[in-house]
Design a protein around this motif. Structure first.
Motif: not given
Length: 149
Positions: A35-39, A94-99, A130-135
């Motif tokens: 799976l992929f999910a958001v933390i 390091t942040k909420v929203g990390s994948i 990182d949620p802003l650069d998810g590649q």
């Protein structure tokens, strides 16, 4: 996903992964889930003497399970426990929203609902984005990983 454990192992060897949405993990206990999910939240790693392993607990959401959007019968997040031999084996976002991508997790009945477990010592693996650069992963288990289409 109605794959047998043998079929899941065979697909895993071929690099064919059947990624599931979080609501699909609520149906029944499953082995070898991907799976992929958001933390949403993550504990700091801590040592659990009963298992002789380090543990972190993560609250995961996706488009199928999300605070404020889930049906009353569904949880607002999926509790996930990751086990490792060392604290450094565990994700430390390091942040909420990390994948997070989890490979070879396992769902188990826990208290009133389902919980996802991922044991690094038993072929479990994760990548953190990182949620802003998810590649490109910013952290991972092991030295290498693959992406397949």
């Amino acid at each position: 996903s109605k794959r047998s454990p043998a079929k899941a192992k065979e697909d895993d060897k071929k690099g064919e992964y059947n990624y599931l949405k979080l609501d699909e993990l609520l149906e029944a206990e499953k082995d070898r889930v991907y799976l992929f999910a958001v933390i949403l939240d993550c504990s700091a790693p801590y040592y659990m003497p009963a298992t002789s392993k380090y543990v972190c607990t993560i609250k995961l959401i996706d488009e199928t399970i999300c605070q404020g959007l889930s049906h009353k019968s569904e949880p607002e997040y999926l509790t996930t426990t990751i086990f490792g031999k060392n604290a450094d084996d565990l994700p430390q976002p390091t942040k909420v929203g990390s994948i997070i991508r989890i490979h070879r997790g396992q769902t188990k009945k826990h208290k009133e609902g389902m919980q996802l477990n991922c044991d690094i010592g038993i072929k479990g693996a994760w990548l953190l984005f990182d949620p802003l650069d998810g590649q490109t992963p910013i952290a991972q288990t092991g030295k290498k990983y693959t992406f397949t289409c």
